[in-house]
Motif scaffolding. Sequence first.
Motif, PDB file in Angstrom:
ATOM      1  N   PHE A 143       0.840  -1.199   0.000  1.00  0.00           N
ATOM      2  CA  PHE A 143       0.000   0.000   0.000  1.00  0.00           C
ATOM      3  C   PHE A 143       0.871   1.244   0.000  1.00  0.00           C
ATOM      4  CE2 PHE A 143      -2.595  -3.284   1.962  1.00  0.00           C
ATOM      5  CZ  PHE A 143      -3.807  -3.129   1.315  1.00  0.00           C
ATOM      6  N   ALA A 144       0.418   2.265  -0.722  1.00  0.00           N
ATOM      7  CA  ALA A 144       1.077   3.570  -0.695  1.00  0.00           C
ATOM      8  C   ALA A 144       0.641   4.328   0.551  1.00  0.00           C
ATOM      9  CB  ALA A 144       0.723   4.357  -1.958  1.00  0.00           C
ATOM     10  N   GLY A 145       1.419   5.366   0.897  1.00  0.00           N
ATOM     11  CA  GLY A 145       1.014   6.270   1.967  1.00  0.00           C
ATOM     12  C   GLY A 145       1.339   5.817   3.373  1.00  0.00           C
ATOM     13  N   GLN A 146       2.226   4.811   3.529  1.00  0.00           N
ATOM     14  CA  GLN A 146       2.589   4.347   4.857  1.00  0.00           C
ATOM     15  C   GLN A 146       3.730   5.182   5.447  1.00  0.00           C
ATOM     16  OE1 GLN A 146       2.678  -0.058   5.433  1.00  0.00           O
ATOM     17  NE2 GLN A 146       2.550  -0.125   3.202  1.00  0.00           N
ATOM     18  N   LYS A 147       4.010   4.950   6.726  1.00  0.00           N
ATOM     19  CA  LYS A 147       5.076   5.652   7.417  1.00  0.00           C
ATOM     20  C   LYS A 147       6.394   4.904   7.263  1.00  0.00           C
ATOM     21  CE  LYS A 147       6.358   7.494  11.949  1.00  0.00           C
ATOM     22  NZ  LYS A 147       5.996   7.600  13.387  1.00  0.00           N
ATOM     23  N   TYR A 148       7.467   5.640   7.041  1.00  0.00           N
ATOM     24  CA  TYR A 148       8.815   5.093   6.909  1.00  0.00           C
ATOM     25  C   TYR A 148       9.215   4.395   8.206  1.00  0.00           C
ATOM     26  CZ  TYR A 148      13.866   5.190   5.793  1.00  0.00           C
ATOM     27  OH  TYR A 148      15.164   4.866   5.529  1.00  0.00           O
ATOM     28  N   LEU A 149       9.773   3.198   8.078  1.00  0.00           N
ATOM     29  CA  LEU A 149      10.207   2.412   9.238  1.00  0.00           C
ATOM     30  C   LEU A 149      11.700   2.653   9.473  1.00  0.00           C
ATOM     31  CD1 LEU A 149       8.288  -0.880   8.348  1.00  0.00           C
ATOM     32  CD2 LEU A 149       7.647   0.831  10.075  1.00  0.00           C
ATOM     33  N   ASP A 150      12.009   3.444  10.482  1.00  0.00           N
ATOM     34  CA  ASP A 150      13.389   3.890  10.686  1.00  0.00           C
ATOM     35  C   ASP A 150      14.362   2.764  11.006  1.00  0.00           C
ATOM     36  OD1 ASP A 150      13.274   6.838  10.406  1.00  0.00           O
ATOM     37  OD2 ASP A 150      11.847   6.697  12.056  1.00  0.00           O
ATOM     38  N   PHE A 151      13.872   1.662  11.569  1.00  0.00           N
ATOM     39  CA  PHE A 151      14.811   0.601  11.964  1.00  0.00           C
ATOM     40  C   PHE A 151      15.517  -0.036  10.771  1.00  0.00           C
ATOM     41  CE2 PHE A 151      10.900  -1.883  11.331  1.00  0.00           C
ATOM     42  CZ  PHE A 151      11.368  -2.987  10.644  1.00  0.00           C
ATOM     43  N   VAL A 152      14.982   0.147   9.557  1.00  0.00           N
ATOM     44  CA  VAL A 152      15.639  -0.446   8.383  1.00  0.00           C
ATOM     45  C   VAL A 152      16.949   0.254   8.033  1.00  0.00           C
ATOM     46  CG1 VAL A 152      13.450  -1.253   7.414  1.00  0.00           C
ATOM     47  CG2 VAL A 152      14.381   0.944   6.683  1.00  0.00           C
ATOM     48  N   ASP A 153      17.194   1.439   8.600  1.00  0.00           N
ATOM     49  CA  ASP A 153      18.431   2.162   8.281  1.00  0.00           C
ATOM     50  C   ASP A 153      19.673   1.360   8.659  1.00  0.00           C
ATOM     51  OD1 ASP A 153      16.865   4.183   7.331  1.00  0.00           O
ATOM     52  OD2 ASP A 153      17.384   5.648   8.876  1.00  0.00           O
ATOM     53  N   THR A 154      19.599   0.604   9.752  1.00  0.00           N
ATOM     54  CA  THR A 154      20.728  -0.229  10.162  1.00  0.00           C
ATOM     55  C   THR A 154      21.034  -1.282   9.098  1.00  0.00           C
ATOM     56  OG1 THR A 154      20.171   0.095  12.485  1.00  0.00           O
ATOM     57  CG2 THR A 154      21.583  -1.789  11.942  1.00  0.00           C
ATOM     58  N   LYS A 155      19.967  -1.862   8.543  1.00  0.00           N
ATOM     59  CA  LYS A 155      20.130  -2.855   7.485  1.00  0.00           C
ATOM     60  C   LYS A 155      20.753  -2.222   6.239  1.00  0.00           C
ATOM     61  CE  LYS A 155      16.253  -4.578   6.007  1.00  0.00           C
ATOM     62  NZ  LYS A 155      15.067  -5.457   6.021  1.00  0.00           N
ATOM     63  N   MET A 156      20.352  -1.011   5.928  1.00  0.00           N
ATOM     64  CA  MET A 156      20.922  -0.326   4.769  1.00  0.00           C
ATOM     65  C   MET A 156      22.412  -0.085   4.951  1.00  0.00           C
ATOM     66  SD  MET A 156      18.306   2.420   3.165  1.00  0.00           S
ATOM     67  CE  MET A 156      17.076   2.587   4.414  1.00  0.00           C
ATOM     68  N   ASP A 157      22.814   0.286   6.174  1.00  0.00           N
ATOM     69  CA  ASP A 157      24.238   0.500   6.438  1.00  0.00           C
ATOM     70  C   ASP A 157      25.035  -0.782   6.172  1.00  0.00           C
ATOM     71  OD1 ASP A 157      23.758   3.116   7.154  1.00  0.00           O
ATOM     72  OD2 ASP A 157      23.662   2.694   9.307  1.00  0.00           O
ATOM     73  N   GLU A 158      24.498  -1.924   6.598  1.00  0.00           N
ATOM     74  CA  GLU A 158      25.164  -3.212   6.354  1.00  0.00           C
ATOM     75  C   GLU A 158      25.289  -3.487   4.855  1.00  0.00           C
ATOM     76  OE1 GLU A 158      24.085  -6.742   8.797  1.00  0.00           O
ATOM     77  OE2 GLU A 158      22.529  -5.404   9.586  1.00  0.00           O
ATOM     78  N   LEU A 159      24.199  -3.252   4.132  1.00  0.00           N
ATOM     79  CA  LEU A 159      24.195  -3.542   2.696  1.00  0.00           C
ATOM     80  C   LEU A 159      25.095  -2.591   1.929  1.00  0.00           C
ATOM     81  CD1 LEU A 159      20.415  -4.381   2.276  1.00  0.00           C
ATOM     82  CD2 LEU A 159      22.328  -5.950   1.882  1.00  0.00           C
ATOM     83  N   LEU A 160      25.198  -1.357   2.375  1.00  0.00           N
ATOM     84  CA  LEU A 160      26.098  -0.414   1.721  1.00  0.00           C
ATOM     85  C   LEU A 160      27.552  -0.841   1.906  1.00  0.00           C
ATOM     86  CD1 LEU A 160      24.311   2.931   2.608  1.00  0.00           C
ATOM     87  CD2 LEU A 160      24.746   2.079   0.299  1.00  0.00           C
ATOM     88  N   THR A 161      27.887  -1.317   3.083  1.00  0.00           N
ATOM     89  CA  THR A 161      29.240  -1.810   3.325  1.00  0.00           C
ATOM     90  C   THR A 161      29.551  -3.001   2.425  1.00  0.00           C
ATOM     91  OG1 THR A 161      29.195  -1.061   5.624  1.00  0.00           O
ATOM     92  CG2 THR A 161      30.793  -2.765   5.066  1.00  0.00           C
ATOM     93  N   LEU A 162      28.610  -3.920   2.306  1.00  0.00           N
ATOM     94  CA  LEU A 162      28.806  -5.117   1.483  1.00  0.00           C
ATOM     95  C   LEU A 162      28.823  -4.804  -0.013  1.00  0.00           C
ATOM     96  CD1 LEU A 162      26.511  -7.531   3.491  1.00  0.00           C
ATOM     97  CD2 LEU A 162      28.991  -7.772   3.213  1.00  0.00           C
ATOM     98  N   SER A 163      28.185  -3.706  -0.415  1.00  0.00           N
ATOM     99  CA  SER A 163      28.106  -3.375  -1.848  1.00  0.00           C
ATOM    100  C   SER A 163      29.475  -3.107  -2.448  1.00  0.00           C
ATOM    101  CB  SER A 163      27.184  -2.173  -2.070  1.00  0.00           C
ATOM    102  OG  SER A 163      27.775  -0.973  -1.576  1.00  0.00           O
ATOM    103  N   THR A 164      30.423  -2.661  -1.637  1.00  0.00           N
ATOM    104  CA  THR A 164      31.772  -2.428  -2.170  1.00  0.00           C
ATOM    105  C   THR A 164      32.429  -3.740  -2.572  1.00  0.00           C
ATOM    106  OG1 THR A 164      32.729  -2.498   0.055  1.00  0.00           O
ATOM    107  CG2 THR A 164      32.039  -0.349  -0.775  1.00  0.00           C
ATOM    108  N   GLN A 165      32.041  -4.817  -1.921  1.00  0.00           N
ATOM    109  CA  GLN A 165      32.591  -6.142  -2.246  1.00  0.00           C
ATOM    110  C   GLN A 165      31.873  -6.792  -3.418  1.00  0.00           C
ATOM    111  OE1 GLN A 165      32.555  -8.849   1.091  1.00  0.00           O
ATOM    112  NE2 GLN A 165      33.102 -10.633  -0.156  1.00  0.00           N
TER     113      GLN A 165
END
Length: 216
Positions: A143-165
Motif C-alpha cells: 500500500f502507498a502512503g505508509q510511514k517510513y520504518l526507521d529501523f531499516v536504516d541499520t540494514k541499509m548500512d550493512e548492505l552499503l558496506t557489502l556493496s563495495t565487495q
Amino acid sequence: MQKLLCPSMMCADFSNLEQEVHNLDEAGFEIFHMDIMDGHFVPNFGMGLQDFELVRKSTKKLVDVHLMIQDPGRYVDQFADLGADIIYVHVEADQQITRTLGRIREKGKKVGIAINPGTSVESIKVLLPLVDYIMVMTVNPGFAGQKYLDFVDTKMDELLTLSTQYGYQLMVDGAISPEKIEKLSRKGVTGFVLGTSALFGKERSYREIYNNLKNL
C-alpha cells in the motif's frame, strides 16, 4: 554514482497514464517503477500486464518490474519478453530463488531482489554475488502512503558496506520523502522509488521536482 529517481507508477494518474509517462520522461526521471501485486503475497492488487505494456511502449527509459507475488519465477519470462529492463523478486516469496535469479540473467535482464522490512541481511548474504540491485522496502509492501520504518536504516548500512565487495546498487522503496533522499544519498544509496511522499500529487511540475531532488 548517479542518483536514480524512479517514479512509482502505481501512484500516477491512471486517467491519463500515457501522458503521465510522457511528462515524467520529459522531466528526466531515470527508471519507471512498476508494482505487480497478486493479493496473496501482499494484501492488495497492483498494476497489471496491460498497464506494464502501456508504460513500456511509452518510453525508451528503463522500466523495472517489482514482482510482489508468490512464486515470482513463474512470471519472469513473461515480463522479460514484455520489455522489463530490471526484474525484482522477493526472496520471501520464492522457494527456488537462485533458479529464478539465474533465469532473469539468462533472459538478458538486470537482476534485482527486494527484501521486506523484517528480512535480515544475513538471510540474503549468499545471494549478493548474483544480483545487480537490492531494493530495501522501508514500509511493509502493498500500500502507498505508509510511514517510513526507521529501523531499516541499520540494514541499509550493512548492505552499503557489502556493496563495495559485491558491486550491486542499493535502492529504497516506501515513504521516500525529499528529506530521506538527502540523508540516504549521502550514505551511498543509489536509487529512490518515488510515490506520494516526494513526487505525485504535488503543486510543482515534475521537472521542478526532478531538479530539486537531483540537487539534494
